[in-house]
Motif scaffolding. Sequence first.
Motif, mmCIF file in Angstrom:
data_model
loop_
_atom_site.group_PDB
_atom_site.id
_atom_site.type_symbol
_atom_site.label_atom_id
_atom_site.label_comp_id
_atom_site.label_asym_id
_atom_site.label_seq_id
_atom_site.Cartn_x
_atom_site.Cartn_y
_atom_site.Cartn_z
ATOM 1 N N THR A 349 30.154 58.436 48.542
ATOM 2 C CA THR A 349 29.299 57.988 47.440
ATOM 3 C C THR A 349 30.145 57.412 46.299
ATOM 4 N N ALA A 350 31.266 58.071 46.004
ATOM 5 C CA ALA A 350 32.138 57.594 44.935
ATOM 6 C C ALA A 350 32.706 56.220 45.262
ATOM 7 N N LEU A 351 33.020 55.982 46.526
ATOM 8 C CA LEU A 351 33.522 54.671 46.930
ATOM 9 C C LEU A 351 32.470 53.596 46.685
ATOM 10 N N ALA A 352 31.229 53.881 47.087
ATOM 11 C CA ALA A 352 30.151 52.902 46.892
ATOM 12 C C ALA A 352 29.920 52.642 45.403
ATOM 13 N N GLU A 353 29.929 53.697 44.601
ATOM 14 C CA GLU A 353 29.696 53.539 43.164
ATOM 15 C C GLU A 353 30.871 52.846 42.488
ATOM 16 N N TYR A 354 32.073 53.084 42.970
ATOM 17 C CA TYR A 354 33.243 52.389 42.438
ATOM 18 C C TYR A 354 33.117 50.887 42.663
ATOM 19 N N ARG A 355 32.741 50.514 43.872
ATOM 20 C CA ARG A 355 32.637 49.100 44.200
ATOM 21 C C ARG A 355 31.509 48.432 43.388
ATOM 22 N N THR A 356 30.429 49.166 43.162
ATOM 23 C CA THR A 356 29.346 48.631 42.336
ATOM 24 C C THR A 356 29.818 48.442 40.895
ATOM 25 N N ALA A 357 30.542 49.439 40.386
ATOM 26 C CA ALA A 357 31.055 49.346 39.017
ATOM 27 C C ALA A 357 32.040 48.187 38.867
ATOM 28 N N LYS A 358 32.882 47.996 39.854
ATOM 29 C CA LYS A 358 33.827 46.873 39.803
ATOM 30 C C LYS A 358 33.078 45.539 39.817
#
Length: 518
Positions: A349-358
């Motif tokens: 989940t953190a990976l997906a949210e990181y990519r969205t934030a980027k």
Amino acid sequence: MIASIDNSLIDWSRAQFALTAIYHWLFVPLTLGLGIIQAIMETIYYKTGKEYWKTTARFWMKVFGINFAIGVATGLILEFEFGTNWSNYSWFVGDIFGAPLAIEGVVAFFMEATFIAVMFFGWNKVSKGFHLASTWLTIGGATLSALWILVANAWMQYPAGMHFNPDAVRNEMTDFFAVALSPVAINKFFHTVLSGWILGAVVVVGISSWYLLKKRETAFALRSIKVASVFGLAASLLTLWTGDGSAYQVAQKQPMKLAAMEGLYEGGNGVGLVGIGVLNPAKESYNDGVNPFLFKMDIPKMLSFFAERDLNGYVPGITNLIEGGYKTSSGATALSAREKIARGQTAITALAEYRTAKKNRDEDAAKAHLATLNDNFEYFGYGYIKDPGDLIPPVSLTFYAFRVMVILGGFFILLFIVVTVLSYKNKLEDKRWLQFVSLWSIPLVYIASQAGWVVAEVGRQPWVIQDILPVTAAVSRLNASSVQVTFFLFLILFTVLLVAELGIMVKTIKKGPQTAGE
């Protein structure tokens, strides 16, 4: 995304890869073992100048060549399957896994290809010294090929020397030497190559015993047996040492595999090693309360010694590994499978949210999500696991395959001792019972060799890369029917190749060593 994958696709993809690997491994160990034996025989010829050693070396070289050619063909297909059947795996870790395979192709295979022509066709065209060097360099190239392939496999068992790049969603190598020189890689290389030496020695002793049974080529057969039996005995004794190292590495890096190898559900201190045992088929779950054994005989405290170098060391069982709560060797409290799954899902989940934030150019949020990812990445692969029971490999297959390997390994040590003593006392020629045993040991050594790989690969399921990528997340998005079709095509192709190889080898053996140079 993972839930939508057809389970039959995963099963057929695994089956196809296993099929290719099994056929490939029929040829590789004989290449490794027979190559060294023929090189030793040529070295004796070089030092003594006796023509019968040249004839002996050339005969076994011809058998080696028949096997080598088909081994290369199956190996190439095996490497292509990483891209066709396991493309997610190739994307996720291709930067790391591809490096040793590239070195294998550029350095080791090139070395083999350069000198193998001289080895086969240069007997009367180059000097004895250059020909001998070409033989050793060819075998050295084959052994180096095995080294880099085993480095790649060992990294899958114990990933090291890497860093996950969340922007590329790939693992990238940060320390080549941590990958190439990991304790798992070094031990796996020596243990696997030595097992190939044992197989080569058994094959030479068995074929030579056939000549003795037929009362043909007696001097050739006895010479071959003397070299192969001593070589095989030395390799077998060294394998005991590497086997001990393997047990320790498995215990430290893959405790679930060790538990499956021993059928150990409830661990503890001072755990015994199962010498003989029959698993209970009624045992269906790690927490069903059913006794895992119908019968077993333990060697007291030996599993603790092999696993922890301490007769009273703690060894976790399958149930302990699933439920957690025990103290590890570092003093930490082991997480339960459900806790690991939760942390893995947090990482995903953190990976997906990181990519969205980027993507949204929110650097503060990206930094926070990246920290969460890094804190939990150790358990990334557990996020794809649906049920803790899925973390348990096939216990029966792993347990029995391990015992087949060990029992047959002990038998080969005994065989080499008896054959060596009798051959050097010139008493082997009249021992027809031993000649029959040696001949029928050829299929047994192949069974032992395959059993070793079953333990190594089946025992680490469900992981393609230990703790980081399960098979459910590694498979290509294909139609299961496509994989089924290619499975049966490969089955037919490999079987035809195997039958052809066996036919050529049998024909060569029946002709005998006098025709080896023709």
